[in-house]
Motif scaffolding. Structure first.
Motif, PDB file in Angstrom:
ATOM      1  N   LYS A   9       1.159  -1.162   0.421  1.00 24.08           N
ATOM      2  CA  LYS A   9      -0.058   0.321  -0.087  1.00 24.08           C
ATOM      3  C   LYS A   9       0.852   1.151  -0.131  1.00 24.08           C
ATOM      4  O   LYS A   9       0.442   2.110  -0.334  1.00 24.08           O
ATOM      5  CB  LYS A   9      -0.762  -0.090   1.076  1.00 24.08           C
ATOM      6  N   SER A  10       2.499   1.042   0.147  1.00 27.57           N
ATOM      7  CA  SER A  10       2.636   2.211   0.248  1.00 27.57           C
ATOM      8  C   SER A  10       3.010   3.068  -1.480  1.00 27.57           C
ATOM      9  O   SER A  10       2.535   2.991  -1.973  1.00 27.57           O
ATOM     10  CB  SER A  10       4.121   1.815   0.968  1.00 27.57           C
ATOM     11  N   ALA A  52       1.573  13.191   3.764  1.00 21.99           N
ATOM     12  CA  ALA A  52       1.718  13.112   5.215  1.00 21.99           C
ATOM     13  C   ALA A  52       1.051  12.083   6.100  1.00 21.99           C
ATOM     14  O   ALA A  52       1.169  11.538   6.658  1.00 21.99           O
ATOM     15  CB  ALA A  52       1.784  14.772   5.532  1.00 21.99           C
ATOM     16  N   ALA A  53      -0.014  12.434   5.593  1.00 17.65           N
ATOM     17  CA  ALA A  53      -1.630  11.762   5.766  1.00 17.65           C
ATOM     18  C   ALA A  53      -0.991  10.203   5.721  1.00 17.65           C
ATOM     19  O   ALA A  53      -1.446   9.258   6.175  1.00 17.65           O
ATOM     20  CB  ALA A  53      -3.023  12.071   5.157  1.00 17.65           C
ATOM     21  N   ILE A  54      -0.849   9.350   3.893  1.00 20.62           N
ATOM     22  CA  ILE A  54      -0.093   7.993   3.931  1.00 20.62           C
ATOM     23  C   ILE A  54       0.621   7.742   4.920  1.00 20.62           C
ATOM     24  O   ILE A  54       0.631   6.177   5.352  1.00 20.62           O
ATOM     25  CB  ILE A  54      -0.187   7.557   2.697  1.00 20.62           C
ATOM     26  N   SER A  55       1.728   8.539   5.107  1.00 19.70           N
ATOM     27  CA  SER A  55       3.035   7.635   6.645  1.00 19.70           C
ATOM     28  C   SER A  55       2.630   7.557   7.646  1.00 19.70           C
ATOM     29  O   SER A  55       2.960   6.891   8.635  1.00 19.70           O
ATOM     30  CB  SER A  55       4.196   9.379   6.126  1.00 19.70           C
ATOM     31  N   VAL A  56       1.249   7.942   8.027  1.00 17.72           N
ATOM     32  CA  VAL A  56       0.555   7.966   9.534  1.00 17.72           C
ATOM     33  C   VAL A  56      -0.842   6.861   8.924  1.00 17.72           C
ATOM     34  O   VAL A  56      -1.111   5.803  10.308  1.00 17.72           O
ATOM     35  CB  VAL A  56      -0.227   8.843  10.258  1.00 17.72           C
ATOM     36  N   GLU A  57      -1.533   6.833   7.218  1.00 17.33           N
ATOM     37  CA  GLU A  57      -2.677   5.506   7.831  1.00 17.33           C
ATOM     38  C   GLU A  57      -2.542   5.087   6.604  1.00 17.33           C
ATOM     39  O   GLU A  57      -2.492   4.562   5.444  1.00 17.33           O
ATOM     40  CB  GLU A  57      -3.991   7.171   7.463  1.00 17.33           C
ATOM     41  N   THR A  58      -1.401   3.933   6.885  1.00 18.79           N
ATOM     42  CA  THR A  58      -0.519   3.292   5.935  1.00 18.79           C
ATOM     43  C   THR A  58      -0.983   2.525   5.219  1.00 18.79           C
ATOM     44  O   THR A  58      -1.346   1.254   4.189  1.00 18.79           O
ATOM     45  CB  THR A  58       0.357   2.615   6.686  1.00 18.79           C
ATOM     46  N   ARG A 165     -14.113  13.843   5.843  1.00 20.06           N
ATOM     47  CA  ARG A 165     -13.503  13.217   6.722  1.00 20.06           C
ATOM     48  C   ARG A 165     -12.850  12.284   7.159  1.00 20.06           C
ATOM     49  O   ARG A 165     -12.070  11.770   7.534  1.00 20.06           O
ATOM     50  CB  ARG A 165     -14.208  14.503   8.295  1.00 20.06           C
ATOM     51  N   ASP A 166     -13.828  10.993   6.903  1.00 22.81           N
ATOM     52  CA  ASP A 166     -14.087   9.902   7.332  1.00 22.81           C
ATOM     53  C   ASP A 166     -12.664   8.997   6.736  1.00 22.81           C
ATOM     54  O   ASP A 166     -12.269   7.788   7.248  1.00 22.81           O
ATOM     55  CB  ASP A 166     -15.833   9.027   7.091  1.00 22.81           C
ATOM     56  N   ALA A 167     -12.491  10.029   6.097  1.00 25.66           N
ATOM     57  CA  ALA A 167     -11.570   8.878   5.044  1.00 25.66           C
ATOM     58  C   ALA A 167     -10.250   9.162   5.729  1.00 25.66           C
ATOM     59  O   ALA A 167      -9.897   8.217   5.270  1.00 25.66           O
ATOM     60  CB  ALA A 167     -11.113   9.891   3.174  1.00 25.66           C
ATOM     61  N   SER A 168      -9.605   9.993   6.216  1.00 23.75           N
ATOM     62  CA  SER A 168      -8.401  10.057   6.830  1.00 23.75           C
ATOM     63  C   SER A 168      -8.471  11.086   8.055  1.00 23.75           C
ATOM     64  O   SER A 168      -8.595  12.543   7.677  1.00 23.75           O
ATOM     65  CB  SER A 168      -7.588  10.960   5.784  1.00 23.75           C
ATOM     66  N   PRO A 169      -8.546  10.480   8.941  1.00 26.38           N
ATOM     67  CA  PRO A 169      -8.393  11.440  10.560  1.00 26.38           C
ATOM     68  C   PRO A 169      -7.392  12.155  10.328  1.00 26.38           C
ATOM     69  O   PRO A 169      -7.408  13.787  10.931  1.00 26.38           O
ATOM     70  CB  PRO A 169      -8.196  10.709  11.744  1.00 26.38           C
ATOM     71  N   PHE A 170      -6.933  12.316  10.174  1.00 19.30           N
ATOM     72  CA  PHE A 170      -5.050  13.067  10.146  1.00 19.30           C
ATOM     73  C   PHE A 170      -5.066  14.367   8.885  1.00 19.30           C
ATOM     74  O   PHE A 170      -5.107  15.364   9.284  1.00 19.30           O
ATOM     75  CB  PHE A 170      -3.855  12.398   9.144  1.00 19.30           C
TER      76      PHE A 170
END
Length: 187
Positions: A9-10, A52-58, A165-170
């Motif tokens: 998923k990276s 930034a988001a995908i680095s924490v929401e992998t 908003r539900d797609a990414s809390p970050f």
């Protein structure tokens, strides 16, 4: 030489570079609203928010999110077609970019609701791009905007936040803070 294994998923630097080259060519000569800054800066800022988001929401598909972040304005603001994007980047990216493209045939006041409806039919990575786009755009408004335009733009930000908003809390938390901070521009 050590090999690094990316999670499925990276995201890939090569895919990022390919999309950035396409966008740089497509948006050549365009500037960010009210400035002399090349438009490519906006696309880089949107993709930086997504990275930034995908680095924490992998759990997200980073390649899909990043390609759509970089290419999100190509159909809307350049001569690039859906078919071109589909041929070069695949069906998922093309569909994402198309969903992120405003329908200029609709009355202006209907475009955001239509856009959000189409985005919500896409994978959440596309939702993330819209969140990141508004995060990037909720900076100080151009000097020539009226108070009415500033108020409407903030209200659109709230509409985007509530819908996606539900797609990414970050990204949602970043957008919520910027919506709050944007009150400073309302007199």
């Amino acid at each position: 030489m050590e090999k690094y294994q990316l999670s499925p998923k990276s995201w890939s630097q090569e895919i990022y570079i390919k999309a950035l080259k396409k966008a740089a060519y497509a948006h050549q000569g365009q500037k960010m609203a009210g400035s002399e800054i090349p438009y490519l800066m906006h696309l880089n800022l949107v993709s930086m928010e997504v990275i930034a988001a995908i680095s924490v929401e992998t759990e997200h598909d980073g390649n899909l999110a990043i390609q759509c972040a970089i290419l999100h304005d190509t159909i809307e603001d350049t001569n690039t077609t859906f078919e071109e994007i589909r041929t070069e980047f695949g069906e998922s990216v093309a569909n994402g970019v198309l969903a992120l493209t405003k329908d200029e045939n609709l009355a202006k006041h209907l475009r955001m609701a239509d856009s959000l409806q189409r985005i919500k039919k896409q994978p959440q990575e596309i939702w993330m791009v819209k969140l990141a786009d508004r995060i990037t755009n909720l900076q100080a408004p151009p000097h020539y905007w009226t108070q009415d335009k500033i108020i409407r733009y903030r209200e659109e930000g709230i509409q985007i936040y509530e819908a996606l908003r539900d797609a990414s809390p970050f990204l949602a938390s970043r957008l919520a803070k910027l919506i709050e901070d944007y009150k400073a521009f309302i007199k």
